[in-house]
Design a protein around this motif. Structure first.
Motif, short mmCIF file in Angstrom:
data_model
loop_
_atom_site.label_atom_id
_atom_site.label_comp_id
_atom_site.label_asym_id
_atom_site.label_seq_id
_atom_site.Cartn_x
_atom_site.Cartn_y
_atom_site.Cartn_z
N GLN B 140 26.16 36.87 26.11
CA GLN B 140 25.11 36.78 27.01
C GLN B 140 25.11 37.39 28.61
N ALA B 141 26.50 37.54 28.70
CA ALA B 141 26.95 38.00 30.03
C ALA B 141 27.22 39.41 30.02
N ASP B 142 27.39 40.11 31.49
CA ASP B 142 27.83 41.22 31.48
C ASP B 142 29.27 41.11 31.46
N TYR B 143 30.03 41.52 30.15
CA TYR B 143 31.23 41.01 29.89
C TYR B 143 32.32 42.35 30.11
N TYR B 144 33.37 42.23 30.93
CA TYR B 144 34.24 43.04 31.04
C TYR B 144 35.65 42.67 30.67
N VAL B 145 36.50 43.44 30.08
CA VAL B 145 37.85 43.05 29.48
C VAL B 145 38.56 44.28 30.13
N GLN B 146 39.84 43.87 30.90
CA GLN B 146 40.78 44.97 31.39
C GLN B 146 42.27 44.32 31.45
N ARG B 147 43.12 45.06 31.09
CA ARG B 147 44.39 44.82 31.30
C ARG B 147 44.58 44.76 32.91
N MET B 148 45.45 43.86 33.68
CA MET B 148 45.35 43.98 35.35
C MET B 148 47.05 44.20 35.45
N VAL B 149 47.50 43.94 36.65
CA VAL B 149 49.12 44.17 37.02
C VAL B 149 49.31 42.99 37.57
N LYS B 150 48.70 42.33 38.42
CA LYS B 150 49.12 41.07 39.24
C LYS B 150 48.86 39.84 38.49
N TYR B 151 48.06 40.10 37.46
CA TYR B 151 48.01 39.14 36.36
C TYR B 151 48.15 40.07 35.10
N HIS B 152 49.39 39.99 34.58
CA HIS B 152 49.66 41.06 33.68
C HIS B 152 49.36 40.86 32.20
N HIS B 153 48.02 40.58 31.74
CA HIS B 153 47.77 40.27 30.66
C HIS B 153 46.20 40.92 30.60
N ARG B 154 45.48 40.55 29.44
CA ARG B 154 44.33 41.17 29.52
C ARG B 154 43.30 40.23 30.08
N PHE B 163 34.83 41.41 38.18
CA PHE B 163 35.60 42.36 37.77
C PHE B 163 36.22 43.23 39.28
N TYR B 164 35.01 43.47 39.84
CA TYR B 164 35.52 44.23 41.23
C TYR B 164 36.31 43.53 42.33
N HIS B 165 36.01 42.12 42.14
CA HIS B 165 36.71 41.05 43.19
C HIS B 165 38.17 40.97 42.74
N ALA B 166 38.40 41.06 41.36
CA ALA B 166 39.96 40.80 40.86
C ALA B 166 40.52 42.29 41.27
N ALA B 167 39.65 43.42 41.27
CA ALA B 167 40.36 44.78 41.45
C ALA B 167 40.62 44.84 42.93
N LEU B 168 39.84 44.02 43.95
CA LEU B 168 39.92 44.25 45.14
C LEU B 168 41.20 43.44 45.47
N LEU B 169 41.69 42.39 44.72
CA LEU B 169 42.87 41.44 44.89
C LEU B 169 43.93 42.34 44.44
N GLU B 170 44.01 43.25 43.66
CA GLU B 170 45.22 44.07 43.43
C GLU B 170 45.46 44.92 44.76
N GLY B 171 44.38 45.34 45.30
CA GLY B 171 44.55 45.99 46.59
C GLY B 171 45.07 45.50 47.79
N TRP B 252 40.71 50.91 42.89
CA TRP B 252 41.97 50.18 42.51
C TRP B 252 41.82 50.12 41.05
N ILE B 253 40.63 50.05 40.40
CA ILE B 253 40.79 50.05 38.82
C ILE B 253 41.37 51.13 38.27
N VAL B 254 41.16 52.57 38.80
CA VAL B 254 41.82 53.58 38.54
C VAL B 254 43.30 53.59 38.93
N ILE B 255 43.61 52.81 40.00
CA ILE B 255 45.38 52.79 40.04
C ILE B 255 45.92 52.08 39.28
N ILE B 256 45.04 50.80 38.84
CA ILE B 256 45.75 49.95 37.96
C ILE B 256 46.20 50.52 36.73
#
Lengths: 649, 333
Positions: B140-154, B163-171, B252-256
């Motif tokens: 139902q949702a606009d669903y995204y999955v991505q492995r991140m760095v500061k939380y090093h899992h999927r 998704f963008y908010h998490a990417a901004l936290l990475e930066g 930041w997503i590209v950098i991650i």
């Protein structure tokens, strides 16, 4: 407050200069009015220059009353409203909406119907609001609303008049049509107005795709599947004659890149509902370096050189994607798909919102291209049941001429042509040119070759129990079959009760056994009855389901299952399943163990089968097959042999 | 003076300020109290307390709530539970006092044990660990999955803003850890999973992203009290604030993704090389460090640049321009 022309000029002295008035180009005015318009302009310029009216009359020929009216028409009016100015100088131009001044016509005193409908709307209480409410409810798709037509709208109009106690002797009852035509026009105007209002108000509920984005190859990869809209055939050789069998519609999966609009790969899944492994097959195809192929069918041509980006160079094939956009199909929600995207490409998996295909317009365009190919075959299923291009009943009895290979090459050629065609939005470059350009102008990410990420997405793991039953060798139960191996006894002796098995989803004849702490032990094998051909979990599940349902036990399950499909080969779905089995039994991607002599790699004649000439085999038992009857080579007549053997016994 | 105070109270409390309330002499300490009250006040949720909407002096994101008017007394509680203010009146004048939190003595207070007991933690503890998204919501949702760095899992995200908010936290160098969909709670019988948990400057935050920053008050109030009770700050983040920095988020997503691709490399020496080069020339483009024709030859430097960016040692204009060969990088001052 109402301003006279002089008062207006006092308030706005700039209007005394006619150059400050808006310009109306003379070409825009009807030719017969142009002379009068020029005369009016001349008169107005003289008025603004404050010449006496009699002098203006001598110059222009307009009498003072006309000049005075013209001046008032151009400049007088409410202080809050803009004066008409140059617009008022156009002869007979209507400056304000028409308004009825006379009383509405009655039976006794007919006074015409000009502007009477508008007067009704303005005077009858609740009429305008009531009609507007009806249209609003219709547009808002209110569950209690009515699907309005001009006729029903007119009926509501009469009901509202009645409710407002409008006299039956007054307009519209003085007209034969009861103001039907005015009502119809009002309905359409109102509907258009409200629709426009609605579209202006409409704000996006949520943002589901990036508003601004960069441009490079691999930024967004889109994938979708589509049932191919044409029935196709396979050929079965039967007593040295080719028998065409109609197979049911199959699924085509396409991968494309959003920015360069290049198609990356396509895959035919010989099933009506594709699974996660079909999606994975397509994705892996798009990320593997392959050689360009030349169509073998006469009449199908494709541009020379690479057809897809992964045929340009191994470096381009290794480019890691940034984001993979899929729709909400169940097969896309599989963890294996997320694993492949997120672990091998380290990309973002985006599954989007339901029923929003426009966010992935490129792939939908690819689907349209493929649907167009399907529509060119006489065996097309059409876009809807009433489609005139749908296959006729006459043709349905005779299987069509289009074979799987023709379909395959037609799709290849179409997508190749699209990838090699210059596009206006790419500044005259072809999509493949832009892919090449991306490599040199953007730091595209390359997938890592090392690490565990390169593991095939078809390799899966499962935790299973070790079984020891009195009178039987130690074994593992895996998908309804007992797997045995020498290592199991040792493991049991060490006190192990559980192990992890690693298997290829497409071939479960052998399993790799690991201990729970990840140490590789050895391989275990399925019984010899399951060893003949590579077969996947899906096939085994189908066979088990059939055995369970029919309460039978199969001696050689893989062959007998094929025979079952062969018996029902006149049914398209069975023919399709037969073709899927053929593909699975002869899958070139699966590396066969050369030491296992029982595994077939060729047909009777020793040649590897081509996909277009599938199942071409004589049903007559040959000497060669009789010799290898213990573990025969795979062929369509295999079940026939078994029947023969059973009869002999 | 009384009239001035009357208008101030009127302004702050609307109709609850009765004429008898401001008769007589006023304690001089009232003004500091009022000042504090103003700082606290935002549009209230209680029906019987009306404060003019969006006061300009509000600098503290919290809400006032009126917990009842008994014995001619108005009790105003800061929902962060630091203190509460009682305004009482006698015939001789106003009586205003600050009390420390004794939430259980205030009826229906969101931080009272009775109210907090209604919020249940599914899974036992408030240790942040991603809650798996059920299939219905995934579809139902606009669903995204991505492995991140500061939380090093999927990580799973249920909309683009998350998704963008998490990417901004990475930066954000002040954030060293975050977990999307961190806890599963039951609030008044309704299942609730916050969007994100993050630690900024050592303070634990629980965030909820909403369009226009609008969040159901009936849910927000108990959640604020609940997380305050557990030493965390509950914040509602406006999606628009995230989309304003969309380009930065995409960069930041590209950098991650690059950091993850090159995570196996040892880049200590390469990092020092880059720092020295930047010290010499102040600003260089990303393209100056890498060879596009032979990426393998310069992958150490490439990885080093991404790591220095992520650690906040070097900086680039990621807010306005997309990341590419032309992006200028410079040392952080």
């Amino acid at each position: 407050m109402y301003l006279t022309a002089d008062e207006r000029l006092q308030r706005h002295p700039s209007l005394r200069n006619f150059d400050n008035w808006p310009v109306i180009r003379i070409e825009e005015i009807e030719p017969e009015k142009r002379a009068a318009f020029r005369q009016n302009i001349k008169a107005m310029q003289l008025v603004l220059a404050q010449l006496p009216y009699d002098k203006i009359q001598k110059t222009t020929g307009l009498d003072p009353a006309q000049i005075s009216r013209l001046k008032a028409r151009a400049l007088a009016g409410d202080e809050d409203e803009e004066p008409a100015l140059t617009q008022a100088l156009i002869p007979y131009a209507r400056l304000a909406p028409p308004k009825r001044r006379k009383a509405l016509a009655t039976m006794v005193e007919g006074s015409g119907a000009a502007c009477a409908f508008q007067a009704l709307l303005n005077t009858v209480p609740g009429l305008k609001d009531g009609l507007e409410k009806l249209v609003r409810a219709d547009l808002a798709d209110d569950p209690n609303a009515e699907n309005l037509t001009p006729g029903s709208f007119h009926q509501h109009f009469l009901v509202l008049l009645d409710r407002a106690n409008h006299p039956q002797t007054t307009y519209p009852f003085t007209e034969d049509g009861l103001a039907y035509e005015s009502c119809r026009r009002y309905y359409h105007d109102l509907r258009d107005l409200l629709l426009m209002e609605k579209s202006l108000k409409k704000q996006p509920k949520r943002i589901i795709s990036p508003i601004s984005s960069d441009f490079y190859f691999g930024r967004e990869i889109q994938i979708d599947e589509h049932t191919f809209d044409a029935h196709t055939t396979i050929y079965l050789q039967w007593d040295s004659r080719l028998v065409p069998l109609r197979i049911s519609r199959f699924t085509v999966l396409v991968v494309s890149d959003r920015d360069t609009t290049a198609y990356l790969a396509f895959h035919l899944a010989f099933t009506t509902h594709c699974s996660q492994f079909d999606v994975l097959s397509t994705l892996t195809k798009a990320g593997q370096y392959t050689e360009a192929i030349t169509p073998t069918i006469e009449g199908i041509r494709c541009p020379p050189g690479a057809a897809f980006p992964n045929q340009i160079s191994p470096q381009i094939a290794r480019v890691a994607w940034h984001r993979v956009a899929l729709d909400n199909a169940m097969s896309h929600h599989a963890y294996s798909v997320a694993d492949y995207v997120c672990e091998q490409h380290l990309a973002t998996l985006s599954l989007g919102t339901p029923a929003s295909p426009k966010t992935r317009s490129l792939i939908e365009n690819a689907i349209r291209r493929i649907a167009d190919i399907g529509g060119r075959f006489k065996s097309t299923s059409g876009k809807n049941p009433a489609d005139p291009h749908k296959e006729s009943k006459k043709n349905f009895k005779n299987p069509p001429a289009g074979t799987v290979q023709v379909m395959l090459e037609a799709i290849y050629a179409t997508l190749s042509q699209a990838n090699n065609t210059p596009k206006a939005h790419l500044m005259g470059n072809t999509p493949l040119d832009v892919v090449r350009l991306s490599m040199s102008s953007y730091p595209l990410r390359q997938r890592a070759i090392d690490l565990n990420r390169t593991q095939s997405p078809f390799i899966l793991e499962k935790r299973v129990n070790l079984k020891r039953i009195e009178g039987r060798a130690p074994h593992i139960n895996f998908y309804y079959v007992r797997y045995r191996g020498e290592c199991l006894a040792n493991l049991l002796a060490d006190g192990k009760k559980e192990v992890i098995v690693q298997y290829d989803y497409r071939d479960v004849r052998k399993l790799k056994v690991y201990t729970l702490d990840g140490r590789y032990v050895s391989e275990v094998s399925a019984p010899s009855s399951w060893q003949r051909f590579p077969h996947g979990v899906k096939t085994r599940q189908y066979i088990h389901r059939i055995c369970h349902k029919l309460k039978i036990r199969m001696k050689d399950p893989l062959v007998e299952y094929f025979q079952l499909q062969l018996d029902r080969a006149n049914k398209p779905r069975s023919a399709l399943e037969m073709y899927r089995l053929y593909q699975e039994y002869t899958n070139p991607d699966i590396k066969l163990d050369p030491s296992n002599q029982s595994l077939p790699a060729t047909f009777d004649d020793g040649k590897a089968p081509s996909e277009s000439e599938i199942l071409v085999h004589s049903m007559q038992p040959s000497d060669a097959t009789k010799e290898t009857i213990e573990i025969p080579e795979w062929s369509t007549n295999m079940a026939f042999h078994y029947n023969e053997i059973a009869a002999d016994e | 003076m009384a009239e001035d105070l009357g208008s101030s109270l009127e302004h702050a409390f609307g109709r609850t300020c009765e004429p008898w309330f401001i008769k007589g002499e006023v304690a001089p300490c009232l003004y500091p109290c009022l000042h504090l009250m103003r700082k606290l006040s935002t549009p209230p949720v209680a029906a019987n307390l009306r404060v003019p909407p969006a006061p300009t002096y509000c600098s503290w994101p919290c809400q006032l709530s009126c917990q009842g008017q008994q014995n001619r007394r108005v009790v105003v509680v800061d929902p962060r539970c630091l203190a509460y203010l009682a305004i009482g009146g006698t015939r001789r004048g106003l009586l205003i006092r600050w009390y420390p939190v004794v939430a259980d003595k205030i009826p229906n207070h969101p931080a009272s044990p009775a109210a907090l007991r209604k919020i249940r933690i599914r899974g036992g503890s408030l240790r942040p660990s991603p809650v798996r998204t059920r299939l219905g919501l995934r579809r139902q949702a606009d669903y995204y999955v991505q492995r991140m760095v500061k939380y090093h899992h999927r990580c799973e995200f249920h909309c683009l803003a998350e998704f963008y908010h998490a990417a901004l936290l990475e930066g954000d160098p002040t954030v060293n850890y975050y977990v999307p969909q961190p806890f599963a709670l039951t609030v008044n019988g309704t299942s609730y999973v916050p969007d994100i948990y993050f630690v900024r400057d050592g303070i634990q935050h629980v965030g909820e992203l909403k369009p226009r920053g609008e969040f159901d008050a009936a849910l927000r109030q108990p959640l604020e009290a609940f997380f305050t009770h557990h030493g965390m700050i509950f914040v509602v983040i406006d999606n628009a604030a995230v989309f304003e920095r969309e380009i930065a988020a995409q960069n930041w997503i590209v950098i991650i993704q690059n950091l993850l691709t090159l995570e196996h490399l040892q880049t200590q020496d390469a990092e020092w090389d880059i720092v020295e080069e930047l010290q010499g020339s102040k600003s260089l483009t990303f393209g100056d460090f890498i060879d596009v024709g032979n990426r393998a030859a310069t992958e150490l430097k490439e990885a080093a640049i991404y790591r220095l960016l992520h650690r906040g040692r070097i900086t680039a204009n990621l807010e306005q321009e997309f990341w590419g060969l032309e992006t200028e990088v410079q040392l952080c001052i």
